[in-house]
Design a protein around this motif. Structure first.
Motif, PDB file in Angstrom:
ATOM      1  N   UNK A   5      31.467  27.937  32.229  1.00 20.36           N
ATOM      2  CA  UNK A   5      30.846  29.430  31.372  1.00 20.36           C
ATOM      3  C   UNK A   5      32.030  30.820  32.512  1.00 20.36           C
ATOM      4  N   UNK A   6      32.259  30.319  33.438  1.00 21.52           N
ATOM      5  CA  UNK A   6      32.596  30.980  34.462  1.00 21.52           C
ATOM      6  C   UNK A   6      33.743  30.822  34.319  1.00 21.52           C
ATOM      7  N   UNK A   7      34.915  30.062  33.835  1.00 17.65           N
ATOM      8  CA  UNK A   7      36.341  29.988  33.759  1.00 17.65           C
ATOM      9  C   UNK A   7      36.730  30.834  31.906  1.00 17.65           C
ATOM     10  N   UNK A   8      35.408  30.815  31.465  1.00 16.18           N
ATOM     11  CA  UNK A   8      35.326  31.556  30.001  1.00 16.18           C
ATOM     12  C   UNK A   8      34.911  32.777  30.195  1.00 16.18           C
ATOM     13  N   UNK A   9      34.229  33.326  30.202  1.00 11.87           N
ATOM     14  CA  UNK A   9      33.357  34.559  30.744  1.00 11.87           C
ATOM     15  C   UNK A   9      34.619  35.195  31.490  1.00 11.87           C
ATOM     16  N   UNK A  10      35.466  34.644  32.479  1.00 11.99           N
ATOM     17  CA  UNK A  10      36.096  35.470  33.168  1.00 11.99           C
ATOM     18  C   UNK A  10      37.541  36.292  32.238  1.00 11.99           C
ATOM     19  N   UNK A  11      37.777  35.541  31.500  1.00 10.26           N
ATOM     20  CA  UNK A  11      39.039  35.461  31.001  1.00 10.26           C
ATOM     21  C   UNK A  11      38.168  36.336  30.035  1.00 10.26           C
ATOM     22  N   UNK A  12      37.432  36.641  29.341  1.00 11.93           N
ATOM     23  CA  UNK A  12      37.179  37.686  28.463  1.00 11.93           C
ATOM     24  C   UNK A  12      36.531  38.913  29.017  1.00 11.93           C
ATOM     25  N   UNK A  13      35.987  39.122  30.316  1.00 12.85           N
ATOM     26  CA  UNK A  13      35.777  40.110  30.597  1.00 12.85           C
ATOM     27  C   UNK A  13      35.956  40.580  31.764  1.00 12.85           C
ATOM     28  N   UNK A  14      37.343  39.854  32.367  1.00 12.36           N
ATOM     29  CA  UNK A  14      37.594  41.016  33.513  1.00 12.36           C
ATOM     30  C   UNK A  14      39.159  40.721  33.342  1.00 12.36           C
ATOM     31  N   UNK A  15      39.525  42.205  33.274  1.00 12.32           N
ATOM     32  CA  UNK A  15      41.166  42.608  33.046  1.00 12.32           C
ATOM     33  C   UNK A  15      42.138  42.027  33.891  1.00 12.32           C
ATOM     34  N   UNK A  16      42.354  43.465  34.337  1.00  9.04           N
ATOM     35  CA  UNK A  16      43.425  42.850  35.685  1.00  9.04           C
ATOM     36  C   UNK A  16      42.546  43.133  36.921  1.00  9.04           C
ATOM     37  N   UNK A  17      42.363  42.245  37.606  1.00  8.49           N
ATOM     38  CA  UNK A  17      41.392  42.174  39.256  1.00  8.49           C
ATOM     39  C   UNK A  17      41.317  43.117  39.711  1.00  8.49           C
ATOM     40  N   UNK A  18      40.228  44.212  39.957  1.00 11.90           N
ATOM     41  CA  UNK A  18      40.100  44.911  40.872  1.00 11.90           C
ATOM     42  C   UNK A  18      40.155  44.977  42.330  1.00 11.90           C
ATOM     43  N   UNK A  19      39.486  46.092  43.140  1.00 14.49           N
ATOM     44  CA  UNK A  19      38.558  45.633  44.246  1.00 14.49           C
ATOM     45  C   UNK A  19      37.381  44.636  44.344  1.00 14.49           C
ATOM     46  N   UNK A  67      30.198  43.662  34.792  1.00 16.09           N
ATOM     47  CA  UNK A  67      28.975  42.592  34.796  1.00 16.09           C
ATOM     48  C   UNK A  67      28.479  42.369  34.451  1.00 16.09           C
ATOM     49  N   UNK A  68      28.185  43.899  33.155  1.00 19.38           N
ATOM     50  CA  UNK A  68      27.281  43.632  31.886  1.00 19.38           C
ATOM     51  C   UNK A  68      27.901  42.832  30.857  1.00 19.38           C
ATOM     52  N   UNK A  90      27.338  38.576  31.557  1.00 22.15           N
ATOM     53  CA  UNK A  90      25.662  38.902  31.476  1.00 22.15           C
ATOM     54  C   UNK A  90      25.497  38.009  30.598  1.00 22.15           C
ATOM     55  N   UNK A  91      26.164  39.435  29.370  1.00 24.41           N
ATOM     56  CA  UNK A  91      26.368  38.576  27.705  1.00 24.41           C
ATOM     57  C   UNK A  91      27.402  37.261  27.528  1.00 24.41           C
ATOM     58  N   UNK A  92      27.795  37.704  28.734  1.00 21.75           N
ATOM     59  CA  UNK A  92      28.529  36.034  28.432  1.00 21.75           C
ATOM     60  C   UNK A  92      28.024  35.056  28.031  1.00 21.75           C
ATOM     61  N   UNK A  93      27.583  35.124  29.241  1.00 22.78           N
ATOM     62  CA  UNK A  93      26.612  33.665  30.285  1.00 22.78           C
ATOM     63  C   UNK A  93      25.619  33.168  28.668  1.00 22.78           C
ATOM     64  N   UNK A  94      25.342  34.493  28.280  1.00 21.65           N
ATOM     65  CA  UNK A  94      24.378  34.202  27.477  1.00 21.65           C
ATOM     66  C   UNK A  94      24.377  33.278  26.224  1.00 21.65           C
ATOM     67  N   UNK A  95      25.906  34.138  25.772  1.00 17.75           N
ATOM     68  CA  UNK A  95      26.326  33.476  24.597  1.00 17.75           C
ATOM     69  C   UNK A  95      27.534  32.350  24.324  1.00 17.75           C
ATOM     70  N   UNK A 128      34.631  36.425  19.507  1.00 17.67           N
ATOM     71  CA  UNK A 128      35.168  37.612  19.865  1.00 17.67           C
ATOM     72  C   UNK A 128      35.212  37.798  20.767  1.00 17.67           C
ATOM     73  N   UNK A 129      34.162  39.062  21.420  1.00 17.92           N
ATOM     74  CA  UNK A 129      34.734  39.414  22.289  1.00 17.92           C
ATOM     75  C   UNK A 129      31.928  39.467  22.317  1.00 17.92           C
ATOM     76  N   UNK A 130      32.221  38.276  23.528  1.00 14.10           N
ATOM     77  CA  UNK A 130      30.547  38.900  23.618  1.00 14.10           C
ATOM     78  C   UNK A 130      30.004  40.070  23.119  1.00 14.10           C
ATOM     79  N   UNK A 131      28.734  39.742  22.406  1.00  9.88           N
ATOM     80  CA  UNK A 131      28.087  40.386  22.440  1.00  9.88           C
ATOM     81  C   UNK A 131      26.174  40.540  22.370  1.00  9.88           C
TER      82      UNK A 131
END
Lengths: 96, 90
Positions: free
Chosen positions: A43-57, A64-65, A68-73, B42-45
């Protein structure tokens, strides 16, 4: 995970051999923990890939939103796959 | 009955078989969720829409079909040609 391994000695102290019931319960717990860890890791691997672009500070609000959605999906997906696989297995068994 | 150790205990034997089977199931669910996520998500909704859900279900079925196909063809190949490497030179 190490703390679960060291618990095996406590059951053997009284009788010199392990009570099967104790072994079974401890094994079930270890299996459950291992499965939870695997789920979290993927889950961490998939959601990091989907949600985090260029890592910031830090993780910004939108990231974060998204996580959270990614975890549920991911859980929804996992449950869907589990049901589908179970159905397929039952269908295969019915054929035999 | 237990003098030979825990593996002689039929209750434990059955437990091991049942738990092993459960674990094989779990592992495949992990693996297929992983692979199918790449193909279907695609993008998690806010929820899993029906098109995505259908994709996951199809994905599971096709994954198992693929696995069976590979096993069957491997068996045919070995029976007919004697080795996999011979058939791979086609």
């Amino acid at each position: 995970m190490d703390s679960f391994g060291s618990d095996f000695s406590s059951g053997a102290a009284e009788s010199g051999k392990m009570d099967p019931g104790t072994i079974m319960e401890q094994v079930k717990v270890q299996i459950a923990v291992a499965n939870a860890q695997e789920l979290l890791q993927r889950m961490t691997d998939k959601c990091f890939k989907k949600c985090v672009g260029k890592p910031g500070g830090s993780l910004d609000n939108s990231e974060q939103k998204c996580i959270a959605m990614c975890m549920d999906r991911y859980m929804d997906a996992w449950n869907t796959v589990s049901r589908a696989y179970n159905s397929r297995l039952q269908r295969e068994r019915a054929r035999i | 009955m237990d003098t030979q150790g825990v593996t002689a205990d039929p209750q434990l034997q059955q437990f091991i078989e049942v738990e092993s089977q459960k674990e094989r199931f779990q592992q495949l669910v992990h693996q297929m969720t992983d692979v199918c996520w790449e193909k279907c998500m695609d993008k998690p909704g806010p929820k899993l829409d029906s098109r995505t859900e259908t994709c996951f279900v199809n994905c599971v079925e096709r994954f198992i079909d693929t696995s069976q196909f590979i096993l069957n063809r491997l068996e045919q190949t070995q029976r007919g040609r004697g080795s996999l490497s011979e058939s791979m030179s086609d």
